[in-house]
Design a protein around this motif. Structure first.
Motif: not given
Length: 492
Positions: A397-426
């Motif tokens: 594990g570790g506190t560095q979520n993989a999603a935290q290093s990802r640039e925020p995705r726009k609605a049209n860039e989100i793959e169907p079925g993907v749920v944004l984590t709280e880190a991504e939402k923030q």
């Protein structure tokens, strides 16, 4: 460095962790599978005890790490369970005459839909249904000329409380999330054929505490609902004959049928409960069939009426409850849909010697579907010494979520079925606020620039008026002077 993908499914009866490696030929080799009982802290797919859930997640990761001899830096997670529901939403954009629809306009509709607010509920996913361009429905409206663009969406909602609990459990377990997927959609992609999705079908996942219904038509998810009834309800009904649930489960496995023709019931047959007690076969059958009928009726109620007669792909059953004998017959007789199929295994090519996988009893389909979705390496450094000792930097594990290093995705860039984590939402919310601040600053600059130009125009106008006034005065003086010169000789 090792390469593998790890997925975790938080089920109502068992929490399952699985690690697999994707091969060049597209197959998946299963490297490790572990299960832990979750019935005391997850009910109907919802977390009720955060501490126990976090501990179980931690145990799953540690057991996988021990088998793999490699640390795990992040995992894929499936989201499902009670309170998930779908709600239709329409976003309209009026356009000037003869406007040609652009991708930016479509993205604006998608962003506006994603930013919808629902009381006490979180948008997990948004499935685009179609677009209405003036009076015509289109899947892709880009390039079409119109004056009114309407986006039709199916928003998948979950209670905010459940969403936050799930994220908190992984934070407490110190396990990073590579990606969260809507479990029913990951399952559908793994067990349904393209023909079934295209021609129309209902996928029914018969779980322990819940039954999930997903309706597809023309390759689009049209409806999603979770019913708080599952195969455990049958077990509890049998247990009402005054026995332990473990005994009731054994009897269900041994004697239960989802459907029995009345002519085949032996009224004299007695089924053994224990050494001293028995139950009439007819009574046992009525108990089982009564609950099965309730589940099927609730499933069929969830199929929207406009699609009920369009299920040319039929009804596809999966999950542990689909192992109940004669379940296809029960669904066929209750729904009058002739085409019934049991999806006992995923469509992907899976290589494994683990009995949990090779048994192909439909109970591993969801977690295998999550594994198939993975495209981020979840492996960290190899464990060379004591897993819980001095391997600094090799802890799971570790506190560095993989999603935290990802640039925020726009609605049209989100793959169907993907749920944004709280880190991504923030992070996305911070990016949205930053863009709003930039836009507001730009608006202020434009306002100031317009005011400056207006002042300059006013000053220029005043200057011209002054100049014109001076010229007029000079002209009057000159005219008066000339008149004076002309009039002097006449006087003489």
């Amino acid at each position: 460095m090792a390469q593998f993908i790890v997925a975790i499914e938080l089920g109502s009866s068992k929490m399952t962790g699985i690690a697999g490696k994707k091969n060049i030929d597209g197959s998946i080799s299963i490297l490790a599978v572990v299960k832990e009982d979750s019935s005391s802290f997850i009910r109907k797919g919802v977390i009720y005890n955060i501490d126990k859930t976090a501990q179980c997640i931690s145990n799953i990761v540690k057991r996988l790490t021990t088998q793999l001899k490699t640390s795990i830096v992040n995992v894929y997670v499936g989201v499902g369970g009670q309170s998930i529901c779908s709600i239709k939403n329409v976003i309209v954009k009026n356009l000037p005459a003869d406007t040609i629809v652009t991708q930016e306009m479509v993205n604006e509709l998608m962003d506006a839909n994603r930013n919808m607010s629902y009381q006490e509920q979180e948008i997990l996913d948004a499935a685009t249904q179609e677009y209405k361009v003036d009076n015509q429905y289109q899947i892709d409206p880009v390039g079409i000329q119109c004056t009114r663009l309407e986006g039709n969406f199916l928003n998948i909602l979950w209670r905010k409380e459940f969403y936050r609990k799930l994220n908190k459990c992984f934070d407490m377990a110190d396990v990073a999330i590579a990606e969260m997927y809507l479990a029913p959609l990951a399952l559908a992609d793994s067990v349904l054929t393209d023909a079934e999705k295209r021609s129309g079908c209902a996928l029914v996942d018969l779980g322990a505490d819940t039954t999930t219904v997903s309706v597809y038509y023309k390759n689009i998810l049209r409806h999603l609902a979770v019913i708080p009834l599952g195969s455990n309800n049958i077990t509890k009904d049998i247990a009402s004959l005054q026995m332990e649930e473990s005994q009731a489960e054994e009897m269900k496995q041994k004697y239960a049928n989802a459907w029995t023709d009345n002519s085949e019931i032996d009224n004299s047959l007695m089924l053994n409960i224990d050494g001293d007690r028995t139950v009439e076969s007819r009574k046992f059958i009525e108990i089982v069939e009564g609950r099965v009928e309730e589940i099927i009726e609730n499933v069929w109620f969830q199929v929207p009426s406009e699609y009920a007669d369009r299920l040319l792909g039929g009804i596809i059953l999966t999950g542990g409850g689909s192992n109940l004998r004669s379940i296809e017959t029960a669904f066929r007789n209750r729904t009058h849909v002739e085409k019934i199929r049991i999806a006992r295994f995923v469509q992907q090519s899976i290589q494994s010697k683990d009995p949990l996988i090779t048994s192909q009893n439909a109970m591993m389909n969801t977690v295998l579907g999550l594994l198939a979705k993975g495209d981020i390496n979840c492996a960290g450094p190899e464990i060379n010494g004591d897993l819980f000792g001095n391997n600094t930097g090799n802890q799971p594990g570790g506190t560095q979520n993989a999603a935290q290093s990802r640039e925020p995705r726009k609605a049209n860039e989100i793959e169907p079925g993907v749920v944004l984590t709280e880190a991504e939402k923030q992070k996305a919310e911070e990016e949205r606020r930053r863009q709003e601040e930039l836009a507001e600053a730009e608006r202020q600059r434009e306002i100031e620039e317009n005011l400056r130009r207006q002042r300059e125009l006013e000053e220029e106008e005043q200057r011209k008026r002054k100049e014109n006034s001076g010229v007029k005065k000079m002209g009057k003086r000159l005219s008066k002077f000339i008149k004076g010169l002309i009039s002097e000789p006449e006087d003489e």
